[in-house]
Design a protein around this motif. Structure first.
Motif, mmCIF file in Angstrom:
data_model
loop_
_atom_site.group_PDB
_atom_site.id
_atom_site.type_symbol
_atom_site.label_atom_id
_atom_site.label_comp_id
_atom_site.label_asym_id
_atom_site.label_seq_id
_atom_site.Cartn_x
_atom_site.Cartn_y
_atom_site.Cartn_z
ATOM 1 N N LEU A 175 0.837 -1.207 0.000
ATOM 2 C CA LEU A 175 0.000 0.000 0.000
ATOM 3 C C LEU A 175 0.872 1.257 0.000
ATOM 4 C CD1 LEU A 175 -2.859 -0.930 2.503
ATOM 5 C CD2 LEU A 175 -3.105 -0.444 0.058
ATOM 6 N N LEU A 176 1.922 1.248 0.804
ATOM 7 C CA LEU A 176 2.843 2.386 0.843
ATOM 8 C C LEU A 176 3.487 2.600 -0.519
ATOM 9 C CD1 LEU A 176 4.504 4.565 2.317
ATOM 10 C CD2 LEU A 176 6.112 2.753 2.953
ATOM 11 N N LYS A 177 3.935 1.513 -1.141
ATOM 12 C CA LYS A 177 4.575 1.623 -2.449
ATOM 13 C C LYS A 177 3.601 2.153 -3.493
ATOM 14 C CE LYS A 177 6.218 -2.618 -2.239
ATOM 15 N NZ LYS A 177 6.919 -3.850 -2.609
ATOM 16 N N GLY A 178 2.355 1.690 -3.436
ATOM 17 C CA GLY A 178 1.341 2.182 -4.362
ATOM 18 C C GLY A 178 1.096 3.668 -4.185
ATOM 19 N N ALA A 179 1.054 4.131 -2.929
ATOM 20 C CA ALA A 179 0.844 5.553 -2.656
ATOM 21 C C ALA A 179 2.012 6.395 -3.167
ATOM 22 C CB ALA A 179 0.652 5.774 -1.154
ATOM 23 N N VAL A 180 3.229 5.902 -2.989
ATOM 24 C CA VAL A 180 4.413 6.626 -3.467
ATOM 25 C C VAL A 180 4.376 6.751 -4.993
ATOM 26 C CG1 VAL A 180 6.923 6.495 -3.723
ATOM 27 C CG2 VAL A 180 5.874 6.078 -1.498
ATOM 28 N N LEU A 181 4.015 5.669 -5.677
ATOM 29 C CA LEU A 181 3.924 5.726 -7.138
ATOM 30 C C LEU A 181 2.849 6.716 -7.576
ATOM 31 C CD1 LEU A 181 4.343 1.965 -8.036
ATOM 32 C CD2 LEU A 181 5.899 3.824 -8.623
ATOM 33 N N GLY A 182 1.736 6.772 -6.854
ATOM 34 C CA GLY A 182 0.708 7.757 -7.156
ATOM 35 C C GLY A 182 1.228 9.174 -6.980
#
Length: 197
Positions: free
Chosen positions: A75-82
């Protein structure tokens, strides 16, 4: 889905370490080349390499932890990519009002090197592409990066032929879309895994 044995294996760790080092090196090369050449697409791709380096580091850190922890890391990685997607889009809009055409030869040379690195990374990670959200995020990043590099090379050719910056801006927008797409896929899978953990 990949088993915990597979995703926590020595082979997976070794592969992720190799890919992490390659991405960190390409971040340094592209951020410098992007600034020197004035290419927004190279600078955007450099940010992508930085994000991927962080993604791989997080993946290594949570190997062997519970599904819930791995899902939260994803989830953290997805947020960073966003967040990267928003930054790249904002930069593309800003660049539209700034004069100057990026240097096509540097874009092409560095783009070709980046493509070689990302294809290598994608091939190394191919056997782990069906793992949990944490593992799958590593594969998706590498796959999308190779596609983005092809777009950077196309932009370099168009910039060289036309002498305009629009192709560079178009690629920056395309790469932002790739960030958003990957972010959405990772977040959706991670939410499902966290709910079932």
């Amino acid at each position: 889905m990949a088993s915990n044995v597979e995703t926590g294996s020595v082979a997976f760790r070794r592969t992720v370490w190799i890919v992490l080092v390659l991405n960190a090196a390409m971040f340094l090369i592209e951020i410098i080349a992007g600034r020197l050449s004035g290419s927004l697409s190279l600078q955007s791709d450099a940010l992508d390499f930085a994000g991927d380096t962080a993604t791989y580091a997080i993946s290594l850190a949570v190997i062997g932890h519970s599904m819930k922890i791995r899902a939260r890391a994803a989830l953290l990685k997805g947020a960073v990519l966003g967040g990267f997607a928003i930054f790249v889009l904002a930069s593309a809009v800003w660049r539209t009002f700034v004069s100057g055409v990026p240097e096509a030869a540097t874009m092409g040379a560095v783009g070709a090197l980046a493509l070689a690195v990302n294809v290598t990374a994608a091939l190394l990670l191919l056997r782990f592409r069906n793992g949990d959200a944490n593992v799958r995020s590593v594969w998706l990043c590498s796959r999308n990066d190779a596609l983005g590099n092809i777009a950077v090379l196309a932009a370099a050719a168009i910039v060289s032929l036309t002498g305009t910056k629009w192709a560079d801006l178009g690629v920056a927008a395309l790469m932002a879309s790739l960030f958003l797409s990957t972010s959405t896929q990772i977040v959706r899978q991670a939410w499902r895994e966290q709910d079932t953990a």
